[in-house]
Design a protein around this motif. Structure first.
Motif, PDB file in Angstrom:
ATOM      1  N   ALA A  12       0.834  -1.199   0.000  1.00  0.00           N
ATOM      2  CA  ALA A  12       0.000   0.000   0.000  1.00  0.00           C
ATOM      3  C   ALA A  12       0.867   1.245   0.000  1.00  0.00           C
ATOM      4  O   ALA A  12       1.893   1.306   0.685  1.00  0.00           O
ATOM      5  N   VAL A  13       0.414   2.230  -0.763  1.00  0.00           N
ATOM      6  CA  VAL A  13       1.018   3.557  -0.749  1.00  0.00           C
ATOM      7  C   VAL A  13      -0.031   4.520  -0.212  1.00  0.00           C
ATOM      8  O   VAL A  13      -1.146   4.586  -0.746  1.00  0.00           O
ATOM      9  N   VAL A  14       0.311   5.243   0.845  1.00  0.00           N
ATOM     10  CA  VAL A  14      -0.585   6.234   1.435  1.00  0.00           C
ATOM     11  C   VAL A  14      -0.043   7.609   1.088  1.00  0.00           C
ATOM     12  O   VAL A  14       1.139   7.893   1.310  1.00  0.00           O
ATOM     13  N   PRO A  19      -3.135  13.098  10.127  1.00  0.00           N
ATOM     14  CA  PRO A  19      -3.702  12.077  11.005  1.00  0.00           C
ATOM     15  C   PRO A  19      -4.470  10.994  10.255  1.00  0.00           C
ATOM     16  O   PRO A  19      -4.375   9.813  10.604  1.00  0.00           O
ATOM     17  N   ASN A  20      -5.222  11.366   9.206  1.00  0.00           N
ATOM     18  CA  ASN A  20      -5.950  10.339   8.467  1.00  0.00           C
ATOM     19  C   ASN A  20      -5.019   9.396   7.732  1.00  0.00           C
ATOM     20  O   ASN A  20      -5.226   8.170   7.728  1.00  0.00           O
ATOM     21  N   GLY A  21      -3.994   9.950   7.084  1.00  0.00           N
ATOM     22  CA  GLY A  21      -3.045   9.092   6.397  1.00  0.00           C
ATOM     23  C   GLY A  21      -2.312   8.161   7.337  1.00  0.00           C
ATOM     24  O   GLY A  21      -2.115   6.975   7.034  1.00  0.00           O
ATOM     25  N   LEU A  22      -1.916   8.669   8.498  1.00  0.00           N
ATOM     26  CA  LEU A  22      -1.190   7.828   9.458  1.00  0.00           C
ATOM     27  C   LEU A  22      -2.093   6.788  10.097  1.00  0.00           C
ATOM     28  O   LEU A  22      -1.655   5.665  10.395  1.00  0.00           O
ATOM     29  N   VAL A  23      -3.368   7.118  10.326  1.00  0.00           N
ATOM     30  CA  VAL A  23      -4.306   6.116  10.835  1.00  0.00           C
ATOM     31  C   VAL A  23      -4.487   5.006   9.803  1.00  0.00           C
ATOM     32  O   VAL A  23      -4.462   3.812  10.130  1.00  0.00           O
ATOM     33  N   ALA A  24      -4.676   5.388   8.535  1.00  0.00           N
ATOM     34  CA  ALA A  24      -4.823   4.376   7.483  1.00  0.00           C
ATOM     35  C   ALA A  24      -3.593   3.484   7.411  1.00  0.00           C
ATOM     36  O   ALA A  24      -3.703   2.247   7.327  1.00  0.00           O
ATOM     37  N   ALA A  25      -2.409   4.083   7.443  1.00  0.00           N
ATOM     38  CA  ALA A  25      -1.175   3.305   7.361  1.00  0.00           C
ATOM     39  C   ALA A  25      -1.049   2.342   8.531  1.00  0.00           C
ATOM     40  O   ALA A  25      -0.628   1.182   8.363  1.00  0.00           O
ATOM     41  N   ASN A  26      -1.406   2.793   9.728  1.00  0.00           N
ATOM     42  CA  ASN A  26      -1.341   1.913  10.895  1.00  0.00           C
ATOM     43  C   ASN A  26      -2.281   0.718  10.748  1.00  0.00           C
ATOM     44  O   ASN A  26      -1.912  -0.417  11.063  1.00  0.00           O
ATOM     45  N   ARG A  27      -3.494   0.977  10.277  1.00  0.00           N
ATOM     46  CA  ARG A  27      -4.452  -0.128  10.142  1.00  0.00           C
ATOM     47  C   ARG A  27      -3.985  -1.122   9.088  1.00  0.00           C
ATOM     48  O   ARG A  27      -4.113  -2.344   9.274  1.00  0.00           O
ATOM     49  N   LEU A  28      -3.442  -0.635   7.988  1.00  0.00           N
ATOM     50  CA  LEU A  28      -2.937  -1.532   6.950  1.00  0.00           C
ATOM     51  C   LEU A  28      -1.733  -2.327   7.451  1.00  0.00           C
ATOM     52  O   LEU A  28      -1.603  -3.525   7.170  1.00  0.00           O
ATOM     53  N   ALA A  29      -0.863  -1.669   8.210  1.00  0.00           N
ATOM     54  CA  ALA A  29       0.284  -2.381   8.779  1.00  0.00           C
ATOM     55  C   ALA A  29      -0.169  -3.434   9.775  1.00  0.00           C
ATOM     56  O   ALA A  29       0.422  -4.521   9.851  1.00  0.00           O
ATOM     57  N   ASP A  30      -1.220  -3.129  10.536  1.00  0.00           N
ATOM     58  CA  ASP A  30      -1.757  -4.120  11.470  1.00  0.00           C
ATOM     59  C   ASP A  30      -2.246  -5.366  10.746  1.00  0.00           C
ATOM     60  O   ASP A  30      -2.258  -6.469  11.306  1.00  0.00           O
TER      61      ASP A  30
END
Length: 541
Positions: A12-14, A19-30
């Motif tokens: 994934a590329v964010v 805050p929205n981009g970092l939340v999305a990245a965290n969920r994808l990493a999870d």
């Protein structure tokens, strides 16, 4: 023959490290995905950034400050940011609204204190406040979940329907649909509680006499009653730093000074992102655009790649009003003529319900208000680490039209927002504070004025100084956000998801658009893998 650019591959590329981009990245990493976040600015944060550029001894938030919906948000709460260094701080009182007669409408985190203060202004309003809080106790969490999760919010709706009768049934529904200024259906006799609701409604751009304003005002007020209006200790940047630390602990990567040039689409699917004037990264599974809709659809994509529905919808996309923000470093606390019963972190400055409505109405008519409604933040009152003891880090902002037709004041503001106009309008805002706090000007040691152009220059997502990613009026919410469709993160281009405030549920720092985009990407990838698995079986079609 064109030689393909060298590239890397991530799941994934964010785009965007707010805050929205970092939340999305965290969920994808999870979920076990490899993730890279590309940020055009030299630092992370987007509209969550603090620094010492006003005065070296003062930490000022450049954009957002108070995060009630962040504290209530299932998205942020699920990430356990406190375990990654985030610490919340609260002022003695959540919110205060000083009135011309010297009294204050005050929201305190203890509902009994709030009720007592309201009852002291108008007997009976304290009891009505506690009754309203009891209703919220029954249905508030379901309502917040419904507003912040992907549309349609089936689980939250089912939960809310089961509780609706005990929370007041259709009477509650009617109240939520009531405009903030329609006092006939609000259960209060005095003006103070309605000032709290209307002032919070004015955080959005919904006209106060329009449906939706009551819901917004009540939501913000009662979320504040339950969760407060907290701030990150040490400055707003500490919030995104906690998000970045969490992402790093899960193998995610953030690249700053990496502005995105183009999203590549092949066969109707987003496949790669070009950035930094020549670099290219392949997106094996998804691209999340944590940027406002005009940037995603009109700058980063080839118009030929846009679905017709999106192209037509974006012609009617409407920004929210512009913003002017002033930061002050004060050598003492704000000298309120009559001190609040409990010092509030957030302060609303407006003379009355009618004057507040007039100010908001002038903006939508295209006029710069003569007496603008101010939202203020007493940051050292809320978090003593922000400035030296005995001082105050203060800010105030107000909205102005995107296109100025005229000025209802005497300064002849034209909407050029050059240095002269910014300073003259900042003086108008400062005079509003001086009315309630005589001697305010004498405590100023530094002042910074950010007009619409300065805000956009500091964060390109704030187009024309619009801070909510598009209007929050009903015609551009739910299934109409950002264009008529499903009200979800999907863009009509496979593998590309909108994860910014332009997507449902909209602005404020709660991480929901980013979380919704990540969940959509994960769900679509699971479905795609399932389809591929079925096709690979013997005899499958």
């Amino acid at each position: 023959m064109t030689v393909p650019a060298p590239h890397e591959t991530y799941d994934a590329v964010v785009i965007g490290a707010g805050p929205n981009g970092l939340v999305a990245a965290n969920r994808l990493a999870d979920a076990g995905w490899s993730v890279v976040v590309l940020e055009g600015r030299p630092h992370i944060g987007g509209a969550v950034h603090s620094d010492r550029s006003v005065d070296p001894a003062f930490e000022h938030d450049m954009f957002s400050s108070f995060y009630p919906l962040g504290a209530a948000s299932p998205a942020l709460r699920s990430l356990d940011l406190e375990g990654h260094g985030l610490r919340w701080r609260h002022a003695p009182a959540v919110l205060g609204h000083p009135r011309p007669d010297g009294t204050w409408a005050t929201l305190h985190r203890d509902r009994e204190v709030t009720a007592s203060l309201l009852d002291g202004l108008c007997p009976g309003d304290g009891e009505a406040w506690l009754a309203l809080c009891e209703r919220w106790d029954r249905i508030g969490d379901a309502l917040v979940e419904a507003l912040l999760t992907p549309f349609p919010p089936a689980r939250a709706t089912a939960k809310g329907l089961l509780r609706l009768r005990s929370a007041g049934g259709m009477d509650l529904v009617r109240m939520l649909l009531t405009p903030a200024l329609d006092d006939a259906l609000w259960p209060f006799r005095g003006e103070a509680p309605r000032l709290l609701v209307a002032g919070n409604a004015a955080h959005s751009d919904i006209p106060l006499d329009a449906p939706g304003s009551g819901l917004m005002g009540l939501l913000m007020t009662l979320v504040g009653q339950v969760h407060g209006f907290p701030v990150p200790e040490g400055g707003s940047s500490r919030l995104v730093e906690a998000l970045a630390r969490r992402l790093d602990s899960r193998g995610g990567e953030v690249r700053c000074s990496a502005p995105v040039d183009r999203i590549e689409v092949e066969g109707g699917r987003a496949v790669a992102v070009r950035y930094g004037g020549g670099s290219r990264v392949v997106a094996g599974r998804a691209v999340v655009g944590a940027v406002v809709a005009p940037i995603l659809y009109e700058r980063l994509l080839d118009p030929a790649d846009l679905p017709d529905r999106v192209r037509r919808g974006m012609r009617r996309f409407q920004l929210d009003p512009s913003t002017v923000k002033v930061d002050w470093a004060l050598d003492g606390p704000v000298p309120w003529q009559v001190p609040a019963p409990y010092a509030p972190g957030t302060v609303h400055v407006g003379d009355s319900l009618s004057q507040l409505s007039e100010s908001v109405g002038q903006i939508w008519a295209g006029y710069v208000p003569a007496r603008p409604f101010l939202l203020m933040g007493q940051m050292t009152t809320t978090d003593p680490t922000r400035s030296p003891s005995g001082t105050e880090a203060l800010w105030a902002y107000t909205h102005v039209p995107q296109q100025v037709r005229g000025d209802r004041g005497d300064e002849g503001i034209t909407g050029s927002w050059d240095a002269s106009e910014r300073e003259r309008f900042a003086d108008r805002m400062q005079a509003r504070i001086e009315e309630r706090a005589p001697g305010f000007a004498g405590r100023i040691r530094a002042r910074r004025v950010l007009g619409p152009r300065e805000l956009e220059a500091a964060n390109p997502n704030l187009i024309g100084g619009a801070v909510n990613g598009g209007t929050t009026q009903l015609h551009q919410e739910l299934i109409f956000r950002p264009v008529p469709g499903w009200g979800r993160a999907e863009t009509g281009i496979r593998g590309l998801y909108l994860g910014s405030a332009s997507a449902h549920p909209g602005g404020a720092v709660h991480g929901a658009p980013g979380m919704n985009a990540a969940r959509a990407a994960i769900a679509h990838e699971r479905f795609r893998a399932l389809k591929l698995g079925r096709r690979s079986r013997p005899g499958s079609r």
